[in-house]
Design a protein around this motif. Structure first.
Motif, PDB file in Angstrom:
ATOM      1  N   VAL A 115       0.791  -1.247   0.000  1.00 28.88           N
ATOM      2  CA  VAL A 115       0.000   0.000   0.000  1.00 28.88           C
ATOM      3  C   VAL A 115       0.822   1.295   0.000  1.00 28.88           C
ATOM      4  O   VAL A 115       0.524   2.234   0.732  1.00 28.88           O
ATOM      5  N   LEU A 147       3.453   2.050   1.255  1.00 31.01           N
ATOM      6  CA  LEU A 147       4.098   2.329   2.533  1.00 31.01           C
ATOM      7  C   LEU A 147       5.578   2.684   2.346  1.00 31.01           C
ATOM      8  O   LEU A 147       6.106   3.561   3.025  1.00 31.01           O
ATOM      9  N   ALA A 181       4.769  -4.061   8.708  1.00 27.91           N
ATOM     10  CA  ALA A 181       5.144  -3.349   7.476  1.00 27.91           C
ATOM     11  C   ALA A 181       5.779  -4.277   6.442  1.00 27.91           C
ATOM     12  O   ALA A 181       5.877  -3.928   5.264  1.00 27.91           O
ATOM     13  N   ALA A 183      -2.525   1.840  10.846  1.00 27.31           N
ATOM     14  CA  ALA A 183      -3.725   1.239  10.239  1.00 27.31           C
ATOM     15  C   ALA A 183      -4.782   2.275   9.867  1.00 27.31           C
ATOM     16  O   ALA A 183      -5.359   2.230   8.771  1.00 27.31           O
ATOM     17  N   ILE A 210      -3.721   4.041   6.633  1.00 24.81           N
ATOM     18  CA  ILE A 210      -3.216   3.266   5.483  1.00 24.81           C
ATOM     19  C   ILE A 210      -3.903   3.698   4.191  1.00 24.81           C
ATOM     20  O   ILE A 210      -3.252   3.852   3.156  1.00 24.81           O
ATOM     21  N   LYS A 211      -5.206   3.917   4.242  1.00 24.76           N
ATOM     22  CA  LYS A 211      -5.913   4.317   3.007  1.00 24.76           C
ATOM     23  C   LYS A 211      -5.407   5.661   2.494  1.00 24.76           C
ATOM     24  O   LYS A 211      -5.293   5.896   1.293  1.00 24.76           O
ATOM     25  N   ASN A 259      -1.878   5.128   1.011  1.00 24.01           N
ATOM     26  CA  ASN A 259      -2.012   4.487  -0.300  1.00 24.01           C
ATOM     27  C   ASN A 259      -2.432   5.502  -1.368  1.00 24.01           C
ATOM     28  O   ASN A 259      -1.879   5.523  -2.472  1.00 24.01           O
TER      29      ASN A 259
END
Length: 366
Positions: free
Chosen positions: A170, A172, A191, A236, A239-240, A243
């Motif tokens: 994602v 990261l 990760a 968490a 994360i969206k 991304n």
């Protein structure tokens, strides 16, 4: 004459003590079926220098043929390896020599035929990730703290960063590579940078048992027995956003997307990016975008061109001066802004070096 002899006799024990107190900067030990490497500069957080990587390369090559596995760890309680000794790396002659040997070590680890297990206990940054993340197994503990903070000193995430960062989930890796954000403990497993989490108090026991393993199946099975699964990922909830924002194709667009998110995380991330070297941000993003399509060897060859150019240009020496030598924390970047770090500037870093200056690996077949 008499006094001179007396003087020599008096200074001899002192000389012997001085010599014996200067421990090697890296220790090698054969233990049962394992080769054990200990990075041994605890006062410098085990940061890497040319001397260390020059010793690592032949020893790892030898153990690959004679041992069942290799374990690498750091001396002291604070760090596995806090990175490369950048004060030496900014030198136009010493820098390329250091990077050449270091990247050969990274390449060897990435292609190592026997299990390579890194105990990333404590601070693990930059060159420390190069000595661990390319290996088959990476064991994090509650003391582990990882980061690739190079954009803050006018460099870019090297040591194979252009290979492993774009392969993290994602986007990261692009986030970590551009912002230098830190991950701790079980987050490092979440990760995908570490493969296992083991409490630090159990590392000695794990090392003793690993040293008796005869093959990869035994190593894998033992590590799984010691592994404590991760809980929730601290990133968490964002994360969206990571991304979405770091999928953008330019640094300017990443910033635009972060401005749209408007939460505590995006405000902090924007502040961080504005503190970074503009040229480094542009070079880093391009290196990670290209690295996603290259193998490890090709990534390291690309990074070597970038690293050599960094020693010749303004920003890397200036970043090291401002943050690590003078410590005024006021780097004068050139180019000063993202707009000034144009395509021509960025591409100048990626141009091939003269043929005799390109990164060559120890294996002549490459």
């Amino acid at each position: 004459m008499y006094s001179l002899i007396k003087l020599k006799q008096a200074t001899l024990p002192l000389l012997r003590r001085t010599m014996s107190s200067q421990e090697p900067d890296v220790l090698f030990e054969a233990l049962n079926n394992a080769g054990i490497v200990t990075l041994n500069r605890p006062k410098a957080l085990n940061s890497l220098n040319t001397s260390m990587v020059s010793k690592l390369l032949p020893q790892l090559q030898e153990w690959e043929k004679s041992k069942s596995l290799v374990i690498i760890k750091g001396a002291g309680e604070k760090a596995f390896c806090a990175g490369g000794d950048v004060k030496a790396a900014i030198d136009k002659i010493e820098g390329p020599r250091f990077f050449h040997t270091e990247y050969n070590v990274n390449f060897l680890i990435g292609n190592y035929k026997i299990p390579y297990i890194a105990f990333i206990n404590g601070i693990t940054m930059g060159g420390g990730l190069g000595l661990s993340v390319h290996g088959r197994y990476r064991v994090a503990t509650e003391k582990t703290l990882i980061a690739m903070p190079e954009t803050k000193i006018g460099l870019f995430p090297d040591v194979g960063g252009s290979f492993f960062l774009p392969r993290l989930q994602v986007n990261l890796g692009l986030y970590l590579g551009l912002t230098g954000d830190r991950l701790k403990g079980k987050d490092v497993v979440k990760a995908g940078i570490a493969t296992h989490f083991v409490p630090s108090k159990r590392l000695y026991e794990l090392e003793m048992l690993l040293s008796r393993c005869a093959n990869d199946i035994e190593v894998n099975s033992l590590l799984n027995k010691f592994h404590e699964p991760s809980e929730d990922f601290s990133l968490a909830s964002n994360i969206k956003h990571i991304n979405y924002c770091f999928a953008a194709s330019t640094v300017e667009e990443i910033i635009e997307r972060l401005e749209k998110v408007q939460n505590e995380w995006s405000v902090k991330t924007l502040e961080t990016l504005h503190q970074m070297c503009p040229g480094s941000l542009k070079i880093t993003l391009r290196a990670l975008q290209r690295g996603a399509q290259l193998d490890l060897g090709q990534c390291l060859q690309m990074e070597y061109r970038l690293a050599c150019r960094a020693t010749e240009n303004h920003d890397f020496p200036e970043g090291v001066r401002a943050l690590l030598i003078d410590k005024d924390n006021k780097p004068q970047w050139n180019p000063k802004s993202l707009a000034e770090a144009d395509d021509e500037y960025v591409e100048s870093y990626f141009k091939r070096l003269p043929k005799d200056k390109e990164l060559k690996f120890f294996d002549s077949k490459l």
